[in-house]
Scaffold this active site. Structure first.
Site, PDB file in Angstrom:
ATOM      1  N   THR A   1       0.831  -1.189   0.000  1.00 56.06           N
ATOM      2  CA  THR A   1       0.000   0.000   0.000  1.00 56.06           C
ATOM      3  C   THR A   1       0.867   1.240   0.000  1.00 56.06           C
ATOM      4  OG1 THR A   1      -1.908   1.028   1.020  1.00 56.06           O
ATOM      5  CG2 THR A   1      -0.176   0.351   2.497  1.00 56.06           C
TER       6      THR A   1
ATOM      7  N   LYS B   1      -7.811   2.052   4.070  1.00 53.25           N
ATOM      8  CA  LYS B   1      -6.658   1.973   4.960  1.00 53.25           C
ATOM      9  C   LYS B   1      -6.545   3.172   5.892  1.00 53.25           C
ATOM     10  CE  LYS B   1      -4.564  -0.377   1.178  1.00 53.25           C
ATOM     11  NZ  LYS B   1      -3.724  -0.182   0.022  1.00 53.25           N
TER      12      LYS B   1
ATOM     13  N   GLY C   1      -3.616   5.684   9.530  1.00 55.88           N
ATOM     14  CA  GLY C   1      -3.424   4.991   8.264  1.00 55.88           C
ATOM     15  C   GLY C   1      -2.500   3.820   8.520  1.00 55.88           C
TER      16      GLY C   1
ATOM     17  N   SER D   1       4.687   0.254   0.455  1.00 52.32           N
ATOM     18  CA  SER D   1       5.578  -0.042  -0.662  1.00 52.32           C
ATOM     19  C   SER D   1       5.799   1.134  -1.596  1.00 52.32           C
ATOM     20  CB  SER D   1       5.065  -1.252  -1.439  1.00 52.32           C
ATOM     21  OG  SER D   1       3.709  -1.086  -1.738  1.00 52.32           O
TER      22      SER D   1
END
Length: 179
Positions: free
Chosen positions: A8, A40, A52, A131
Site C-alpha cells: 500500500t 486503509k 493509516g 511499498s
C-alpha cells in the site's frame, strides 16, 4: 509458502495549518491485486485522530485496536498513547510478530509507529509508509518546497497520484481525510 495480503501507500502532510492523510486502495497477494478498494484510513476518537496503516491487514487492525485502548487509558493523549503502543509492540511476545506500520495524525501533528519501537515525528511534516511510500514522500516534499500555494489535501492527492503512476503496488483509488 502462505502469501499475505499486503502492499500500500499511506501519506500524511501538515501544511499551512492543515493536516491531510491519504492512502490508495490496493491490496496485493504476491504479485496479484487481491482488492482495489481497501480502506486503509480510519477515524477514531470522535474524528479527532486519523490513522493509516500498511502491511498485513489483520495485524494492522490488531494494532489499531490496541492504540485505541491506549488512547482511552491516557485521556486522549496521542503522543503518550503512541509511545505506550510502541513499547508494547516491541516487548510483547504476540505483538512482536505483527507485520504492519501505522501513521497517526491529530491536530498536533504526525506520528509514525513501527514494530521496532520507534515513534517518529517527521522533520518536514511529511510521513509515508508502505511499498510506494518513498515515491509519495519524494513527491510530497517537492510539492511542499515548490508549490506552497497548494493545500495539504491537494499535496496528498497529487503525491499519491505520482506514487500510483510509478509503483505497481499502489493504485489510484484514494481515500483522503483532512484535519
Amino acid at each position: 509458502m502462505k502469501q499475505r495480503i499486503k502492499s500500500t501507500t499511506v501519506l500524511a502532510i501538515s501544511h499551512n495549518g492543515q493536516i491531510a492523510i491519504g492512502a490508495d486502495g490496493q491490496a496485493t497477494m504476491g504479485n496479484t491485486v487481491a482488492k482495489s478498494t481497501v480502506k486503509k484510513i480510519r477515524k477514531i476518537a470522535d474524528g479527532k485522530v486519523v490513522t493509516g496503516f500498511a502491511g498485513s491487514t489483520a495485524d494492522a487492525f490488531t494494532l489499531l485496536e490496541r492504540f485505541e485502548e491506549k488512547l482511552n487509558s491516557h485521556g486522549g493523549n496521542v503522543k503518550r498513547s503512541a509511545i505506550e503502543l510502541a513499547k508494547d509492540w516491541r516487548t510483547d511476545r504476540y505483538l512482536r510478530k505483527l507485520e504492519a506500520m501505522m501513521i497517526i495524525v491529530d491536530k498536533n501533528g504526525i506520528l509514525n509507529i513501527s514494530g521496532s519501537g520507534d515513534v517518529i515525528e517527521p522533520d518536514e511534516e511529511v510521513e509515508s509508509i508502505g511499498s510506494g511510500s518513498m515515491y509519495a514522500k519524494s513527491a510530497a516534499l517537492a510539492l511542499k518546497r515548490h508549490a506552497p500555494h497548494l493545500t495539504a489535501e491537494e499535496m496528498v492527492k497529487e503525491a499519491l497520484t505520482i506514487a500510483a503512476d510509478i509503483c505497481i503496488y499502489t493504485n489510484h483509488n484514494f481515500m483522503i481525510e483532512v484535519l
